[in-house]
Write an enzyme that holds these catalytic residues in place. Structure first.
Site, PDB file in Angstrom:
ATOM      1  N   CYS A 176      28.624  65.150  27.464  1.00  7.50           N
ATOM      2  CA  CYS A 176      28.367  65.545  26.071  1.00  7.50           C
ATOM      3  C   CYS A 176      26.882  65.774  25.798  1.00  7.50           C
ATOM      4  O   CYS A 176      26.515  66.281  24.743  1.00  7.50           O
ATOM      5  CB  CYS A 176      28.915  64.496  25.114  1.00  7.50           C
ATOM      6  N   HIS A 187      25.577  65.568  18.594  1.00 10.13           N
ATOM      7  CA  HIS A 187      26.858  65.718  19.291  1.00 10.13           C
ATOM      8  C   HIS A 187      27.987  65.270  18.367  1.00 10.13           C
ATOM      9  O   HIS A 187      27.879  64.270  17.658  1.00 10.13           O
ATOM     10  CB  HIS A 187      26.843  64.882  20.573  1.00 10.13           C
ATOM     11  N   ASN A 214      36.055  66.765  19.444  1.00  6.93           N
ATOM     12  CA  ASN A 214      34.924  66.541  20.349  1.00  6.93           C
ATOM     13  C   ASN A 214      35.045  67.525  21.510  1.00  6.93           C
ATOM     14  O   ASN A 214      35.960  67.419  22.322  1.00  6.93           O
ATOM     15  CB  ASN A 214      34.957  65.084  20.845  1.00  6.93           C
TER      16      ASN A 214
HETATM   17  C1  LIG Z   1      38.101  56.375  19.639  1.00  7.13           C
HETATM   18  C2  LIG Z   1      37.760  55.817  18.263  1.00  7.13           C
HETATM   19  C3  LIG Z   1      37.907  56.888  17.203  1.00  7.13           C
HETATM   20  C4  LIG Z   1      38.708  54.671  17.946  1.00  7.13           C
HETATM   21  O1  LIG Z   1      38.356  54.123  16.691  1.00  7.13           O
HETATM   22  P1  LIG Z   1      38.193  52.532  16.528  1.00  7.13           P
HETATM   23  O2  LIG Z   1      37.939  52.288  15.123  1.00  7.13           O
HETATM   24  O3  LIG Z   1      37.162  52.095  17.535  1.00  7.13           O
HETATM   25  O4  LIG Z   1      39.628  52.058  16.954  1.00  7.13           O
HETATM   26  P2  LIG Z   1      40.028  50.773  17.816  1.00  7.13           P
HETATM   27  O5  LIG Z   1      40.114  51.186  19.253  1.00  7.13           O
HETATM   28  O6  LIG Z   1      39.155  49.629  17.464  1.00  7.13           O
HETATM   29  O7  LIG Z   1      41.461  50.507  17.250  1.00  7.13           O
HETATM   30  C5  LIG Z   1      41.647  50.080  15.890  1.00  7.13           C
HETATM   31  C6  LIG Z   1      43.113  49.963  15.634  1.00  7.13           C
HETATM   32  O8  LIG Z   1      43.697  51.286  15.619  1.00  7.13           O
HETATM   33  C7  LIG Z   1      44.756  51.349  16.563  1.00  7.13           C
HETATM   34  N1  LIG Z   1      44.753  52.669  17.168  1.00  7.13           N
HETATM   35  C8  LIG Z   1      44.099  53.062  18.293  1.00  7.13           C
HETATM   36  N2  LIG Z   1      44.316  54.360  18.503  1.00  7.13           N
HETATM   37  C9  LIG Z   1      45.109  54.797  17.505  1.00  7.13           C
HETATM   38  C10 LIG Z   1      45.672  56.043  17.183  1.00  7.13           C
HETATM   39  N3  LIG Z   1      45.455  57.126  17.921  1.00  7.13           N
HETATM   40  N4  LIG Z   1      46.417  56.127  16.065  1.00  7.13           N
HETATM   41  C11 LIG Z   1      46.643  55.041  15.294  1.00  7.13           C
HETATM   42  N5  LIG Z   1      46.144  53.836  15.559  1.00  7.13           N
HETATM   43  C12 LIG Z   1      45.387  53.716  16.649  1.00  7.13           C
HETATM   44  C13 LIG Z   1      44.480  50.265  17.568  1.00  7.13           C
HETATM   45  O9  LIG Z   1      45.661  49.842  18.194  1.00  7.13           O
HETATM   46  C14 LIG Z   1      43.888  49.179  16.692  1.00  7.13           C
HETATM   47  O10 LIG Z   1      44.940  48.494  16.019  1.00  7.13           O
HETATM   48  P3  LIG Z   1      44.839  46.918  15.758  1.00  7.13           P
HETATM   49  O11 LIG Z   1      43.657  46.747  14.861  1.00  7.13           O
HETATM   50  O12 LIG Z   1      46.151  46.624  15.094  1.00  7.13           O
HETATM   51  O13 LIG Z   1      44.664  46.302  17.095  1.00  7.13           O
HETATM   52  C15 LIG Z   1      36.293  55.302  18.240  1.00  7.13           C
HETATM   53  O14 LIG Z   1      36.190  54.119  19.009  1.00  7.13           O
HETATM   54  C16 LIG Z   1      35.298  56.284  18.761  1.00  7.13           C
HETATM   55  O15 LIG Z   1      35.117  57.343  18.201  1.00  7.13           O
HETATM   56  N6  LIG Z   1      34.577  55.927  19.826  1.00  7.13           N
HETATM   57  C17 LIG Z   1      33.548  56.749  20.378  1.00  7.13           C
HETATM   58  C18 LIG Z   1      34.143  57.990  20.939  1.00  7.13           C
HETATM   59  C19 LIG Z   1      33.148  58.855  21.595  1.00  7.13           C
HETATM   60  O16 LIG Z   1      32.074  58.989  21.109  1.00  7.13           O
HETATM   61  N7  LIG Z   1      33.553  59.390  22.724  1.00  7.13           N
HETATM   62  C20 LIG Z   1      32.872  60.351  23.458  1.00  7.13           C
HETATM   63  C21 LIG Z   1      31.468  60.053  23.637  1.00  7.13           C
HETATM   64  S1  LIG Z   1      30.748  61.485  24.019  1.00  7.13           S
END
Ligand SMILES: CC(C)(COP(=O)(O)OP(=O)(O)OC[C@H]1O[C@@H](n2cnc3c(N)ncnc32)[C@H](O)[C@@H]1OP(=O)(O)O)[C@@H](O)C(=O)NCCC(=O)NCCS
Length: 339
Positions: free
Chosen positions: A124, A264, A295
């Site tokens: 990225c 990004h 993304n």
């Molecule tokens: C991926 C991302 C959006 C997830 O969001 P988050 O707030 O961290 O989510 P979490 O993994 O903590 O999960 C929170 C809850 O949502 C749930 N959940 C996870 N994926 C889910 C989905 N697709 N739909 C619904 N619920 C979901 C989880 O099970 C968790 O439930 P719980 O609280 O009951 O255990 C976030 O972590 C993110 O954007 N990370 C960086 C991504 C990134 O930058 N990637 C590329 C870098 S270049």
């Protein structure tokens, strides 16, 4: 006998981005469609990532097919013909061949042969690496015009059953022409890596793990991108704003001098947190192209730049702060004058 001295090349005093182009695949994939693959909801995806739609390329379209029209538009805007391009740099992690490079194939299809051509693997952060490299090449005299493309077909490497990533990624291409300038148009690049965190975003299996015992056939699951979302999120929020600030300091630019912030497009909450930490003015235009494109890794910064210029959100000639960060972990940032 006196030792011969090697003649050094000298380049342009300054560089700038001369033109930008974008390619957005036709197929719009909505959150509702994503929710037919994974247990999720439109509301959750919008709230947690800021994504409403993303684009997917057709199965037969390759990274080079996506890059070509973006490059042609960038060349047209720059007023530079393909034969005047000295180097083609393709930032991608989703070209489907180990060799030849996407860049060599693209250069030929563009009519830019015999330009130097190579791929750059910085996920990225690939586009911002490419811009920094191109600017240095033009200033050192190893090229006069460099085409830099950020392009990904992430739909080929996303596990559509993985609820942690299936909603996140999309396909697209953005390209710029970097060339000589009579004033500084690309500031110093602040870049770095942290390989100790290599496992937080990576391919699930190395290609070699898919090799059957006979050494000729393939077995196992198709590799995809796996991510420790929260770890990446925290790293991006806490570590990347200081890098962006250093890029501004190195360019001698304050937040009030900026006409746009183009980070990004990984998650709208990461973007908002960076805006806050950098203390950017509330009325500064900030790229939030993630809403439409998801993304797109190396393509996200140039795609967002092209959209902001074409819809008038950011002014031609204004200063923009760019930052890319992702798998490696790696990052790169610089201030540029918008074409
Ligand atoms: C991926 C991302 C959006 C997830 O969001 P988050 O707030 O961290 O989510 P979490 O993994 O903590 O999960 C929170 C809850 O949502 C749930 N959940 C996870 N994926 C889910 C989905 N697709 N739909 C619904 N619920 C979901 C989880 O099970 C968790 O439930 P719980 O609280 O009951 O255990 C976030 O972590 C993110 O954007 N990370 C960086 C991504 C990134 O930058 N990637 C590329 C870098 S270049």
């Amino acid at each position: 006998m006196t030792a011969a001295t090697i003649t050094q090349s000298t380049g342009a005093a300054h560089t700038r981005i001369m033109g930008v182009g974008a390619m957005r695949p036709e197929r719009v994939v909505t959150n509702d469609e994503v929710c037919t693959w994974i247990d999720s909801s439109d509301q959750w995806i919008r709230e947690r990532s800021g994504i409403a739609t993303r684009r997917f390329a057709r199965p037969e379209q390759t990274v080079v097919d996506l890059a070509l029209p973006a490059c042609q538009d960038a060349l047209a805007m720059a007023g530079v013909s393909p034969s005047d391009i000295d180097a083609v740099v393709v930032s991608t992690v989703t070209w489907y061949l180990q060799t030849p490079s996407a860049a060599a194939v693209l250069a030929e299809r563009l009519g830019a042969t015999p330009a130097a051509a190579f791929d750059l693997s910085a996920a990225c952060a690939g586009f911002c690496h490419g811009v920094g490299l191109a600017s240095d090449m033009v200033r050192a005299g190893s090229a006069r015009h460099v085409l830099v493309v950020g392009v990904e077909k992430l739909s080929d490497f996303t596990d559509l059953r993985d609820r942690k990533t299936a909603f996140l990624f999309g396909d697209g291409a953005g390209a710029v022409v970097v060339g000589p300038s009579d004033r500084p148009g690309i500031g110093p690049t602040l870049w770095g890596s942290d390989g100790a965190q290599a496992d937080v975003i990576s391919q699930t299996e190395p290609w070699t793990a898919m090799r059957s015992e006979d050494g000729r056939t393939i077995s196992g699951d198709w590799p995809s991108l796996a991510m420790a979302g929260q770890t990446v999120f925290r790293w991006a929020v806490w570590q990347m704003a200081p890098v962006a600030q250093k890029a501004m300091d190195a360019a001698g630019v304050r937040a009030s001098d900026l006409a746009a912030f183009i980070p990004h497009q990984a998650n709208v909450r990461i973007i908002d947190a960076m805006v806050k930490q950098l203390g950017l003015p509330p009325d500064l235009p900030v790229a939030r192209d993630i809403e439409h494109m998801g993304n797109t890794s190396a393509a996200s910064v140039p795609l967002a730049m092209e959209r902001m210029l074409s819809d008038g959100t950011a002014p031609h000639g204004g200063l923009a702060l760019l930052i890319g960060f992702g798998a490696g972990l790696v990052y790169a940032a610089q201030v540029v004058e918008l074409p």
